[in-house]
Motif scaffolding. Structure first.
Motif, PDB file in Angstrom:
ATOM      1  N   SER A 154      54.705  30.544  46.895  1.00 18.68           N
ATOM      2  CA  SER A 154      55.865  30.901  46.062  1.00 18.68           C
ATOM      3  C   SER A 154      56.432  32.250  46.485  1.00 18.68           C
ATOM      4  O   SER A 154      57.650  32.422  46.588  1.00 18.68           O
ATOM      5  CB  SER A 154      55.478  30.955  44.584  1.00 18.68           C
ATOM      6  N   PHE A 155      55.556  33.225  46.737  1.00 18.40           N
ATOM      7  CA  PHE A 155      55.992  34.541  47.195  1.00 18.40           C
ATOM      8  C   PHE A 155      56.687  34.426  48.544  1.00 18.40           C
ATOM      9  O   PHE A 155      57.779  34.962  48.740  1.00 18.40           O
ATOM     10  CB  PHE A 155      54.796  35.502  47.281  1.00 18.40           C
ATOM     11  N   CYS A 156      56.067  33.705  49.467  1.00 20.29           N
ATOM     12  CA  CYS A 156      56.632  33.580  50.811  1.00 20.29           C
ATOM     13  C   CYS A 156      57.994  32.884  50.796  1.00 20.29           C
ATOM     14  O   CYS A 156      58.900  33.277  51.524  1.00 20.29           O
ATOM     15  CB  CYS A 156      55.661  32.829  51.728  1.00 20.29           C
ATOM     16  N   SER A 157      58.147  31.874  49.963  1.00 22.46           N
ATOM     17  CA  SER A 157      59.425  31.154  49.930  1.00 22.46           C
ATOM     18  C   SER A 157      60.550  32.004  49.351  1.00 22.46           C
ATOM     19  O   SER A 157      61.722  31.737  49.612  1.00 22.46           O
ATOM     20  CB  SER A 157      59.296  29.839  49.165  1.00 22.46           C
ATOM     21  N   ILE A 159      61.025  35.025  50.303  1.00 24.90           N
ATOM     22  CA  ILE A 159      61.491  35.764  51.477  1.00 24.90           C
ATOM     23  C   ILE A 159      62.317  34.849  52.362  1.00 24.90           C
ATOM     24  O   ILE A 159      63.398  35.207  52.823  1.00 24.90           O
ATOM     25  CB  ILE A 159      60.291  36.348  52.249  1.00 24.90           C
ATOM     26  N   ASP A 160      61.783  33.667  52.602  1.00 28.40           N
ATOM     27  CA  ASP A 160      62.470  32.652  53.413  1.00 28.40           C
ATOM     28  C   ASP A 160      61.878  31.311  53.005  1.00 28.40           C
ATOM     29  O   ASP A 160      60.657  31.143  53.032  1.00 28.40           O
ATOM     30  CB  ASP A 160      62.234  32.918  54.904  1.00 28.40           C
ATOM     31  N   PRO A 161      62.702  30.336  52.620  1.00 27.54           N
ATOM     32  CA  PRO A 161      62.179  29.046  52.159  1.00 27.54           C
ATOM     33  C   PRO A 161      61.283  28.331  53.171  1.00 27.54           C
ATOM     34  O   PRO A 161      60.480  27.484  52.797  1.00 27.54           O
ATOM     35  CB  PRO A 161      63.441  28.220  51.875  1.00 27.54           C
ATOM     36  N   SER A 162      61.391  28.672  54.434  1.00 25.63           N
ATOM     37  CA  SER A 162      60.563  27.994  55.436  1.00 25.63           C
ATOM     38  C   SER A 162      59.212  28.680  55.664  1.00 25.63           C
ATOM     39  O   SER A 162      58.417  28.227  56.483  1.00 25.63           O
ATOM     40  CB  SER A 162      61.321  27.882  56.765  1.00 25.63           C
ATOM     41  N   LEU A 163      58.940  29.762  54.934  1.00 20.73           N
ATOM     42  CA  LEU A 163      57.665  30.464  55.080  1.00 20.73           C
ATOM     43  C   LEU A 163      56.626  29.915  54.119  1.00 20.73           C
ATOM     44  O   LEU A 163      56.944  29.505  53.004  1.00 20.73           O
ATOM     45  CB  LEU A 163      57.837  31.965  54.804  1.00 20.73           C
ATOM     46  N   SER A 164      55.373  29.932  54.553  1.00 19.03           N
ATOM     47  CA  SER A 164      54.255  29.593  53.676  1.00 19.03           C
ATOM     48  C   SER A 164      53.152  30.624  53.873  1.00 19.03           C
ATOM     49  O   SER A 164      53.105  31.303  54.895  1.00 19.03           O
ATOM     50  CB  SER A 164      53.749  28.179  53.968  1.00 19.03           C
ATOM     51  N   CYS A 165      52.286  30.724  52.906  1.00 23.36           N
ATOM     52  CA  CYS A 165      51.230  31.736  52.928  1.00 23.36           C
ATOM     53  C   CYS A 165      50.005  31.219  53.665  1.00 23.36           C
ATOM     54  O   CYS A 165      49.457  30.182  53.323  1.00 23.36           O
ATOM     55  CB  CYS A 165      50.851  32.121  51.490  1.00 23.36           C
ATOM     56  N   SER A 166      49.578  31.958  54.666  1.00 20.41           N
ATOM     57  CA  SER A 166      48.324  31.656  55.355  1.00 20.41           C
ATOM     58  C   SER A 166      47.206  32.360  54.596  1.00 20.41           C
ATOM     59  O   SER A 166      47.107  33.589  54.633  1.00 20.41           O
ATOM     60  CB  SER A 166      48.366  32.152  56.813  1.00 20.41           C
ATOM     61  N   MET A 167      46.380  31.587  53.910  1.00 22.56           N
ATOM     62  CA  MET A 167      45.299  32.182  53.152  1.00 22.56           C
ATOM     63  C   MET A 167      44.286  32.855  54.088  1.00 22.56           C
ATOM     64  O   MET A 167      43.616  33.802  53.697  1.00 22.56           O
ATOM     65  CB  MET A 167      44.597  31.138  52.267  1.00 22.56           C
ATOM     66  N   CYS A 172      52.732  35.642  55.519  1.00 20.24           N
ATOM     67  CA  CYS A 172      53.687  34.558  55.378  1.00 20.24           C
ATOM     68  C   CYS A 172      54.085  34.132  56.794  1.00 20.24           C
ATOM     69  O   CYS A 172      54.483  34.963  57.606  1.00 20.24           O
ATOM     70  CB  CYS A 172      54.923  35.014  54.612  1.00 20.24           C
ATOM     71  N   THR A 173      53.945  32.853  57.092  1.00 22.85           N
ATOM     72  CA  THR A 173      54.239  32.354  58.431  1.00 22.85           C
ATOM     73  C   THR A 173      55.192  31.176  58.352  1.00 22.85           C
ATOM     74  O   THR A 173      55.323  30.521  57.330  1.00 22.85           O
ATOM     75  CB  THR A 173      52.947  31.917  59.154  1.00 22.85           C
TER      76      THR A 173
END
Length: 174
Positions: A154-157, A159-167, A172-173
């Motif tokens: 949710s945080f990464c999106s 910034i940019d909807p195509s980003l996801s969080c790498s745990m 955010c990648t």
């Protein structure tokens, strides 16, 4: 020369080798190359853009500031006029956050230097505060909050909807 004589300071024959420090304008390892002109500094964050160095009136200039050491030393390391937090290199995302790469939480949100310091790896990110900073090395090469502590995907999106969080990395990648 007599190396104990202060007049001989800096003479090549009086140099005592030590590891090169890439942002102090000295030839620490006695190889007649200093800071970003020394190949030992090619991967140092202080030598962004491949360590290209210019000489401006006898002063060594790096291509960009943007790490804690160069954004807090009171010098115009890249010879562009502005110094430290007055230099846009020390605030690479102006307008998005009111932070400077200076080890301080400038905007009062409890996150230190978010999106302000350049980095190569997590060792470049001091982070202080309750939310640790990590190097977002695969996306923007800046120190940023660990996304796992701020809502993950949710945080990464935001910034940019195509980003996801790498745990695994906290970055955010894409």
């Amino acid at each position: 020369p007599d190396c104990d004589d202060p007049d001989c300071a800096g003479a090549p024959t009086c140099c005592v080798p030590s590891p090169e420090i890439c942002d102090d304008r000295l030839d620490n390892d006695c190889d007649r190359q200093r800071d970003c002109a020394d190949p030992d500094c090619r991967f140092d964050p202080a030598c962004a853009d491949g360590g290209v160095v210019t000489v401006d009136g006898g002063v060594m200039c790096i291509p960009a500031e943007g790490v804690l050491a160069t954004c807090t030393d009171g010098l115009d390391n890249d010879c562009d006029g502005p110094v430290d937090c007055g230099d846009p290199d020390c605030t690479p995302f102006p307008g998005s956050v009111d932070e400077c790469c200076n080890g301080v939480d400038d905007n009062g949100n409890t996150i230190v230097d978010e999106f302000a310091c350049r980095c190569i790896d997590n060792g470049d990110c001091t982070g202080g505060g309750p939310i640790p900073s990590v190097c977002w090395s695969t996306t923007f090469q800046v120190c940023a909050p660990n996304c796992a502590f701020l809502g993950g995907d949710s945080f990464c999106s935001m910034i940019d909807p195509s980003l996801s969080c790498s745990m695994a990395t906290g970055e955010c990648t894409f």
